[in-house]
Design an enzyme around this catalytic site. Sequence first.
Site, short mmCIF file in Angstrom:
data_model
loop_
_atom_site.label_atom_id
_atom_site.label_comp_id
_atom_site.label_asym_id
_atom_site.label_seq_id
_atom_site.Cartn_x
_atom_site.Cartn_y
_atom_site.Cartn_z
N ASP A 1 -1.58 6.67 6.49
CA ASP A 1 -2.66 5.78 6.09
C ASP A 1 -2.89 4.82 7.24
O ASP A 1 -2.07 3.95 7.50
CB ASP A 1 -2.26 5.03 4.82
CG ASP A 1 -3.30 4.00 4.38
OD1 ASP A 1 -4.33 3.85 5.06
OD2 ASP A 1 -3.06 3.35 3.34
N LYS B 1 -12.33 -1.83 7.84
CA LYS B 1 -11.57 -2.71 8.73
C LYS B 1 -12.11 -2.61 10.16
O LYS B 1 -12.61 -3.59 10.70
CB LYS B 1 -10.09 -2.33 8.74
CG LYS B 1 -9.49 -2.03 7.37
CD LYS B 1 -9.21 -3.25 6.56
CE LYS B 1 -8.43 -2.88 5.31
NZ LYS B 1 -8.07 -4.04 4.49
N TRP C 1 0.83 -1.21 0.00
CA TRP C 1 0.00 0.00 0.00
C TRP C 1 0.86 1.25 0.00
O TRP C 1 0.51 2.25 -0.64
CB TRP C 1 -0.97 -0.03 1.16
CG TRP C 1 -1.88 -1.21 1.08
CD1 TRP C 1 -1.89 -2.31 1.90
CD2 TRP C 1 -2.86 -1.47 0.06
NE1 TRP C 1 -2.83 -3.22 1.47
CE2 TRP C 1 -3.44 -2.74 0.35
CE3 TRP C 1 -3.32 -0.76 -1.04
CZ2 TRP C 1 -4.44 -3.29 -0.44
CZ3 TRP C 1 -4.31 -1.31 -1.83
CH2 TRP C 1 -4.85 -2.57 -1.53
#
Length: 365
Positions: A176, A200, A106
């Site tokens: 992030d 999540k 990511w």
Amino acid sequence: MKLKVNRTFNFNAGPSALPFTVLEKAQQELIDFRGTGMSVMELSHRSKAYEDVHNQAITSLKELLSIPDHYEVLFLQGGASLQFSMIPMNFLQAGKQAAYVMTGSWSEKAFSEAKLFGEVYQAASTKDGKYRSIPKLDELNYKKEDTYLHITSNNTIYGTQWKEYPNTGDVPLIADMSSDILSKSIDVSKFALIYAGAQKNLGPSGVTVVIIRKDLLEKANTNIPTMLKYSTHAKNNSLYNTPPTFGIYMLGEVLNWARELGGLNAISELNDKKATLIYDAIDSSDGYYIGHAQKDSRSLMNITFNLKTEELEKRFLDQAKRKGFVGVNGHRSIGGVRVSTYNAVPFEACQAFSEYMIQFQKENN
């Protein structure tokens, strides 16, 4: 008459498990939301009924994370992937650089998107070590004149997590936090901007939370499309266009659940106990289970490991599926096993999986 519900052990990496009580409440309110005669999905986003939902979700997030008053909370769309572009679009200024810490797939994607908008470089990387660790704070090589420093707080694919964050001084720190926000207490004031996909720990997919310092908003580039300016959404309380109303409603209910559970201290303690069950099964296996992450970088959200052979891994995963464990296959890029123990995953599910690991080793040694 209440129907019996058959629930699996849901270890999906995202969209992931939601608290059962939140799902039950949403079910009860689905058709007639609090006497409106409409579902929350049918409410106008300009209505008083929805406005209350929206504002309460913002308030709850500020309270749970102890967000200071000089920050804005935004509800956006497009997931973390859109943030990979919005951040450099808004803040990467001509003639300046931004620094990125590479700790997994990511962060690689965020870095690749940023290169489309200006000068970026890698302040540190653990790629040579197959992303088994998080860099030490003294290994971060960024410059005091950088526009910002970007990190990924938890790495879902490789199972690593930052245990402490750098004090970057005048360099804005951007994170992030898609996969570990709300899982533990954090000092928000260390960050200029935090972003996180909701799917999540915060709610269903479709909502992206952005926590942004107000002074950073004032420094943003202006010659970009209206919808891609953070200032547009800050000025309009994230209601410039139609927001993902149902997702924000669910996010608000998850935050209420987190508060009732005891807040971040209680959640962090429970998450540590859940992860310990599985890490103990790895560490006591005498190398039968091989953890991917170095011990000092282990994630409490995503536990990744391999077995000694591919044949054993396949058998392990096949049997896990038959026993009702869902979502434990490792990411397709590295294989193996991944157990995601997000907030809403019950302790009992982690206990059952730990017992399965121990029993599998006994039967297949």
